[in-house]
Design a protein around this motif. Structure first.
Motif, mmCIF file in Angstrom:
data_model
loop_
_atom_site.group_PDB
_atom_site.id
_atom_site.type_symbol
_atom_site.label_atom_id
_atom_site.label_comp_id
_atom_site.label_asym_id
_atom_site.label_seq_id
_atom_site.Cartn_x
_atom_site.Cartn_y
_atom_site.Cartn_z
ATOM 1 N N ILE A 1 11.062 45.684 0.662
ATOM 2 C CA ILE A 1 11.078 45.563 -0.793
ATOM 3 C C ILE A 1 10.898 44.085 -1.106
ATOM 4 O O ILE A 1 11.705 43.250 -0.696
ATOM 5 C CB ILE A 1 12.379 46.103 -1.399
ATOM 6 N N ILE A 2 9.827 43.774 -1.807
ATOM 7 C CA ILE A 2 9.454 42.390 -2.066
ATOM 8 C C ILE A 2 9.635 42.067 -3.544
ATOM 9 O O ILE A 2 9.250 42.855 -4.414
ATOM 10 C CB ILE A 2 7.982 42.128 -1.664
ATOM 11 N N ALA A 3 10.225 40.934 -3.817
ATOM 12 C CA ALA A 3 10.307 40.435 -5.186
ATOM 13 C C ALA A 3 9.283 39.323 -5.350
ATOM 14 O O ALA A 3 9.320 38.324 -4.621
ATOM 15 C CB ALA A 3 11.703 39.903 -5.478
ATOM 16 N N MET A 4 8.354 39.518 -6.262
ATOM 17 C CA MET A 4 7.410 38.466 -6.617
ATOM 18 C C MET A 4 7.903 37.813 -7.902
ATOM 19 O O MET A 4 8.056 38.482 -8.930
ATOM 20 C CB MET A 4 6.001 39.013 -6.781
ATOM 21 N N VAL B 1 3.759 31.575 -8.005
ATOM 22 C CA VAL B 1 4.332 32.875 -7.659
ATOM 23 C C VAL B 1 4.884 32.793 -6.244
ATOM 24 O O VAL B 1 4.169 32.401 -5.315
ATOM 25 C CB VAL B 1 3.288 34.005 -7.762
ATOM 26 N N ALA B 2 6.139 33.149 -6.085
ATOM 27 C CA ALA B 2 6.782 33.163 -4.766
ATOM 28 C C ALA B 2 7.139 34.596 -4.401
ATOM 29 O O ALA B 2 7.667 35.350 -5.237
ATOM 30 C CB ALA B 2 8.037 32.294 -4.769
ATOM 31 N N ALA B 3 6.829 35.004 -3.173
ATOM 32 C CA ALA B 3 7.148 36.344 -2.683
ATOM 33 C C ALA B 3 8.358 36.262 -1.756
ATOM 34 O O ALA B 3 8.340 35.519 -0.765
ATOM 35 C CB ALA B 3 5.954 36.949 -1.952
ATOM 36 N N ASN C 1 5.535 34.137 1.063
ATOM 37 C CA ASN C 1 4.291 33.610 0.515
ATOM 38 C C ASN C 1 4.567 32.782 -0.726
ATOM 39 O O ASN C 1 5.500 33.077 -1.484
ATOM 40 C CB ASN C 1 3.319 34.736 0.125
ATOM 41 N N VAL C 2 3.726 31.764 -0.948
ATOM 42 C CA VAL C 2 3.739 30.999 -2.190
ATOM 43 C C VAL C 2 2.299 30.907 -2.684
ATOM 44 O O VAL C 2 1.399 30.541 -1.931
ATOM 45 C CB VAL C 2 4.320 29.589 -1.996
ATOM 46 N N PHE C 3 2.095 31.270 -3.948
ATOM 47 C CA PHE C 3 0.756 31.295 -4.538
ATOM 48 C C PHE C 3 0.719 30.360 -5.744
ATOM 49 O O PHE C 3 1.704 30.263 -6.491
ATOM 50 C CB PHE C 3 0.388 32.710 -4.994
ATOM 51 N N HIS C 4 -0.415 29.711 -5.937
ATOM 52 C CA HIS C 4 -0.602 28.825 -7.089
ATOM 53 C C HIS C 4 -1.909 29.202 -7.792
ATOM 54 O O HIS C 4 -2.975 29.199 -7.169
ATOM 55 C CB HIS C 4 -0.659 27.365 -6.644
#
Length: 442
Positions: free
Chosen positions: A309-312, A328-330, A348-351
């Motif tokens: 279960i992932i929280a974004m 956005v951090a997963a 993960n980290v998204f920009h």
């Protein structure tokens, strides 16, 4: 090391235990095997991939990619770029067999820059190859072309650079074939990729300390807030939004349909999910439809397990006059499939950076004294917020240098006889998830 020489040592010198001889023998065989095995190499053209998405005439395909605005879902394009990068990497290492001990995973995305808008009036061509190779890593460059079906003119629309790494069945680094450039352009792309890899290692091994430009950015923010405090009741004052008020969250169950052949969640699926959260966050913040500009430095820190279960968690961390930067951090919350698997603190980290077009002014309302339109100013509230704000400032500053990947793609050229109408091959399709096979290939 050979048996005759070792026997001479044994006869003329002191007795050596048999275990030591066996150890020497094993080392000798490995050494001789390494010397006698020719080093595998590949040309950039060996991994070349090029195929078309005929949006202009395939209505069923359009429905899979269409938003409610009638535009192309960029999250789907990002997911497909990751699939293309993986296909290219497997072509380079020469293994498309699911039972192969070699796994190729996405370690990072250097950036994905949109330089020309995509539309359903034009077809899309995705093309790319391996542009640089290290010991166990591959830099894969992928280009998206927008093609006018009536004229055949292809316009570069997006550039993406992926860092892929090879792992064996023990999750150890696995050597990849050496890349041998054949042309001057391929040599230049290879050198550019090696320099980029060195920069990544430097960034990974260093602590980012705010520099003079960061201090100047913080000072500029403080001056803005001083001015805003004096003019906050003015109708021309720029709105201010605390960073915590921009937070968004999406709880996701990692279903088995999104797995790759090695039993982990596809990185491309996570990219699509994070993009759509970032898009929603930007939409709510700006109050209008955001336009995607760039995806910057995605870090894949840990694999995502099936059943997790992932929280974004997304938030606007920096704003320009007409641009918004969403981070956005997963984070895994729990593994429902295997409770003994420890959760990583961050996977993960998204920009993502979006821009907004100024809203159209009703006729007769525009005046010369009206202030220039801008999105609200996001304001950090804590020390952690300020670090995210400065990181966003640095990334936005770097993103302004459009064309930073131009040298990697300038010689890819227009579509030619290498164009493939159906990709990947049947062997390569085995590396995709069930959901991706049905979505992409029907």
């Amino acid at each position: 090391i050979n048996a005759e020489y070792m026997g001479t040592l044994n006869r003329s010198g002191p007795m050596i235990p048999a275990a030591v001889w066996r150890a020497f023998s094993v080392v000798g065989r490995r050494f001789c095997s390494a010397v006698s095995t020719p080093k595998v190499s590949r040309k950039p053209t060996d991994s070349w991939l090029q195929y078309r998405r005929a949006f202009s005439k395939d209505l069923d395909l359009r429905r899979q990619y269409e938003t409610h605005h009638g535009t192309i879902r960029m999250g789907k394009i990002l997911e497909e770029l990751d699939i293309a990068a993986g296909t290219i990497a497997y072509r380079h290492i020469g293994s498309h067999n699911p039972s192969s001990p070699v796994t190729v995973v996405t370690a990072a995305v250097d950036s994905i820059d949109l330089v020309h808008p995509l539309s359903f009036d034009h077809d899309v061509i995705i093309q790319g190859c391996v542009t640089s190779a290290g010991r166990s890593s591959l830099e894969v460059s992928v280009e998206v072309l927008s093609v006018d079906p009536s004229t055949g003119v292809a316009i570069p629309s997006a550039w993406a650079v992926f860092l892929m790494v090879a792992r064996d069945n023990q999750n150890r680094a696995h050597p990849v074939p050496e890349l041998i450039p054949q042309t001057e352009a391929e040599t230049q792309r290879n050198l550019t990729g090696m320099l980029a890899q060195k920069e990544r290692r430097v960034r990974a091994g260093s602590v980012c300390v705010p520099g003079a430009e960061d201090v100047a950015g913080a000072q500029q923010l403080w001056q803005f807030m001083e001015k805003h405090e004096r003019e906050k009741n003015s109708p021309t004052a720029r709105p201010v939004v605390p960073m915590s008020n921009t937070a968004s969250r999406n709880i996701m169950f990692m279903h088995i349909q999104e797995r790759n052949i090695h039993g982990k969640i596809f990185g491309g699926y996570l990219m699509r999910a994070s993009y759509e959260l970032a898009y929603s966050t930007a939409f709510l913040f700006g109050g209008a439809q955001p336009i995607f500009l760039t995806c910057d430095d995605i870090d894949f820190l840990a694999p995502v397990e099936i059943g997790s279960i992932i929280a974004m968690e997304g938030a606007v961390v920096f704003t320009g006059r007409k641009t918004v930067h969403v981070r956005v951090a997963a984070k895994p919350l729990r593994n429902t499939r295997n409770a003994t698997v420890p959760n990583a603190s961050l996977t993960n980290v998204f920009h993502y950076i979006f821009k907004f077009n100024p809203p159209a002014q009703p006729a007769g309302e525009a005046t010369a004294a009206a202030p220039e339109w801008s999105v609200p100013q996001v304001v950090p509230e804590t020390y952690a917020d300020m670090m995210h704000y400065l990181d966003g400032l640095r990334r936005n500053r770097a993103a302004r240098s459009r064309g930073k990947h131009a040298e990697r793609f300038a010689s890819f050229g227009p579509p030619d006889s290498r164009l493939e109408e159906a990709v990947p091959t049947p062997q390569e399709m085995l590396m995709l998830s069930t959901a991706q096979r049905s979505t992409l290939f029907g």
